[in-house]
Design a protein around this motif. Structure first.
Motif, PDB file in Angstrom:
ATOM      1  N   ARG A  65       0.852  -1.351   0.186  1.00  0.00           N
ATOM      2  CA  ARG A  65       0.012  -0.031  -0.151  1.00  0.00           C
ATOM      3  C   ARG A  65       0.984   1.281   0.131  1.00  0.00           C
ATOM      4  NH1 ARG A  65      -4.835  -1.406   4.011  1.00  0.00           N
ATOM      5  NH2 ARG A  65      -5.735  -3.245   2.942  1.00  0.00           N
ATOM      6  N   ASN A  66       1.957   1.238   0.711  1.00  0.00           N
ATOM      7  CA  ASN A  66       2.945   2.280   0.611  1.00  0.00           C
ATOM      8  C   ASN A  66       3.461   2.623  -0.944  1.00  0.00           C
ATOM      9  OD1 ASN A  66       2.525   2.708   3.543  1.00  0.00           O
ATOM     10  ND2 ASN A  66       4.329   1.843   3.979  1.00  0.00           N
ATOM     11  N   LEU A  67       3.965   1.550  -1.385  1.00  0.00           N
ATOM     12  CA  LEU A  67       4.512   1.584  -2.898  1.00  0.00           C
ATOM     13  C   LEU A  67       3.256   2.162  -3.720  1.00  0.00           C
ATOM     14  CD1 LEU A  67       6.548  -1.688  -3.299  1.00  0.00           C
ATOM     15  CD2 LEU A  67       7.383   0.891  -2.984  1.00  0.00           C
ATOM     16  N   ASP A  68       2.125   1.702  -3.431  1.00  0.00           N
ATOM     17  CA  ASP A  68       1.059   2.116  -4.189  1.00  0.00           C
ATOM     18  C   ASP A  68       0.703   3.586  -4.197  1.00  0.00           C
ATOM     19  OD1 ASP A  68      -1.423   1.915  -5.939  1.00  0.00           O
ATOM     20  OD2 ASP A  68      -2.677   1.807  -4.347  1.00  0.00           O
ATOM     21  N   GLN A  69       0.636   3.892  -2.834  1.00  0.00           N
ATOM     22  CA  GLN A  69       0.481   5.460  -2.612  1.00  0.00           C
ATOM     23  C   GLN A  69       1.670   6.083  -3.188  1.00  0.00           C
ATOM     24  OE1 GLN A  69      -0.408   6.887   1.399  1.00  0.00           O
ATOM     25  NE2 GLN A  69      -2.199   5.465   1.521  1.00  0.00           N
ATOM     26  N   PHE A  70       2.818   5.750  -2.941  1.00  0.00           N
ATOM     27  CA  PHE A  70       4.107   6.644  -3.629  1.00  0.00           C
ATOM     28  C   PHE A  70       4.228   6.777  -5.164  1.00  0.00           C
ATOM     29  CE2 PHE A  70       8.484   7.186  -4.916  1.00  0.00           C
ATOM     30  CZ  PHE A  70       8.668   8.162  -3.998  1.00  0.00           C
ATOM     31  N   PRO A 104       4.504   7.661 -15.769  1.00  0.00           N
ATOM     32  CA  PRO A 104       4.267   8.761 -14.989  1.00  0.00           C
ATOM     33  C   PRO A 104       2.664   8.657 -14.222  1.00  0.00           C
ATOM     34  CG  PRO A 104       4.797   9.570 -17.210  1.00  0.00           C
ATOM     35  CD  PRO A 104       4.663   8.112 -17.294  1.00  0.00           C
ATOM     36  N   ALA A 105       2.535   8.982 -13.109  1.00  0.00           N
ATOM     37  CA  ALA A 105       1.199   8.997 -12.415  1.00  0.00           C
ATOM     38  C   ALA A 105       0.549  10.289 -12.892  1.00  0.00           C
ATOM     39  CB  ALA A 105       1.287   8.532 -11.107  1.00  0.00           C
ATOM     40  N   PHE A 106      -0.568  10.350 -13.249  1.00  0.00           N
ATOM     41  CA  PHE A 106      -1.367  11.472 -13.378  1.00  0.00           C
ATOM     42  C   PHE A 106      -2.472  11.528 -12.277  1.00  0.00           C
ATOM     43  CE2 PHE A 106       0.066  10.581 -17.675  1.00  0.00           C
ATOM     44  CZ  PHE A 106       0.935  11.499 -17.978  1.00  0.00           C
ATOM     45  N   SER A 107      -2.671  10.628 -11.421  1.00  0.00           N
ATOM     46  CA  SER A 107      -3.504  10.599 -10.396  1.00  0.00           C
ATOM     47  C   SER A 107      -2.941  11.510  -9.229  1.00  0.00           C
ATOM     48  CB  SER A 107      -4.199   9.389  -9.929  1.00  0.00           C
ATOM     49  OG  SER A 107      -2.785   8.782  -9.383  1.00  0.00           O
ATOM     50  N   VAL A 121     -10.504   0.487   7.683  1.00  0.00           N
ATOM     51  CA  VAL A 121     -11.926   0.779   7.230  1.00  0.00           C
ATOM     52  C   VAL A 121     -12.100   0.656   5.913  1.00  0.00           C
ATOM     53  CG1 VAL A 121     -13.869   2.102   7.758  1.00  0.00           C
ATOM     54  CG2 VAL A 121     -12.084   1.847   9.493  1.00  0.00           C
ATOM     55  N   ASN A 122     -11.461   1.516   5.118  1.00  0.00           N
ATOM     56  CA  ASN A 122     -11.911   1.621   3.774  1.00  0.00           C
ATOM     57  C   ASN A 122     -10.688   1.996   2.769  1.00  0.00           C
ATOM     58  OD1 ASN A 122     -11.712   4.277   4.607  1.00  0.00           O
ATOM     59  ND2 ASN A 122     -13.306   5.082   4.226  1.00  0.00           N
ATOM     60  N   TYR A 123     -10.218   1.070   2.255  1.00  0.00           N
ATOM     61  CA  TYR A 123      -9.098   1.146   1.309  1.00  0.00           C
ATOM     62  C   TYR A 123      -9.473   0.783   0.132  1.00  0.00           C
ATOM     63  CZ  TYR A 123      -4.622   1.442  -0.551  1.00  0.00           C
ATOM     64  OH  TYR A 123      -3.512   1.761  -1.517  1.00  0.00           O
ATOM     65  N   LEU A 124      -9.472   1.370  -1.072  1.00  0.00           N
ATOM     66  CA  LEU A 124     -10.092   0.924  -2.260  1.00  0.00           C
ATOM     67  C   LEU A 124      -8.884   1.160  -3.260  1.00  0.00           C
ATOM     68  CD1 LEU A 124     -13.461   2.353  -2.379  1.00  0.00           C
ATOM     69  CD2 LEU A 124     -12.988   0.043  -1.668  1.00  0.00           C
ATOM     70  N   TYR A 125      -8.786   0.325  -4.259  1.00  0.00           N
ATOM     71  CA  TYR A 125      -8.026   0.495  -5.608  1.00  0.00           C
ATOM     72  C   TYR A 125      -9.062   1.332  -6.792  1.00  0.00           C
ATOM     73  CZ  TYR A 125      -3.968  -2.340  -3.889  1.00  0.00           C
ATOM     74  OH  TYR A 125      -3.023  -2.777  -3.177  1.00  0.00           O
ATOM     75  N   VAL A 126      -8.488   2.448  -6.765  1.00  0.00           N
ATOM     76  CA  VAL A 126      -9.625   3.110  -7.821  1.00  0.00           C
ATOM     77  C   VAL A 126      -9.005   2.785  -9.205  1.00  0.00           C
ATOM     78  CG1 VAL A 126     -10.513   4.969  -8.681  1.00  0.00           C
ATOM     79  CG2 VAL A 126     -10.173   4.753  -6.247  1.00  0.00           C
TER      80      VAL A 126
END
Length: 88
Positions: free
Chosen positions: A45-50, A63-66, A83-88
């Motif tokens: 999840r940390n890698l996903d956020q970064f 490149p990430a545009f989000s 509680v609520n973690y989603l992959y969008v």
């Protein structure tokens, strides 16, 4: 240097936070408590956020545009993510 930066990314810390967190962990241990970094959501999840790849690992090469998670002041924490973690 790259290994150090990767460690900081997968533990959701900056260099300054690393030293503060190390101090807090040491203080908690002296009192028989366990200290946990509330922003560390786990390696993936940390890698996903970064990197902003939203669960699609191959997107780390592009490149990430989000926008990054949070509003610049408040960021997802361990309590909120359970509680609520989603992959969008």
């Amino acid at each position: 240097m790259m290994v150090w930066q990767l460690y900081l990314v997968i533990t959701a810390q900056t260099t300054i936070e690393f030293y503060f967190n190390r101090f807090r962990k040491k203080e908690a241990a002296q009192h028989g408590e366990v200290w946990v970094n509330e922003y560390d959501l786990g390696t993936w999840r940390n890698l996903d956020q970064f990197f902003g790849y939203r669960g699609q690992w191959w997107r780390i090469f592009f490149p990430a545009f989000s926008p990054p998670p949070g509003d610049g002041i408040h960021y997802p924490t361990l309590v909120e993510s359970s509680v609520n973690y989603l992959y969008v």
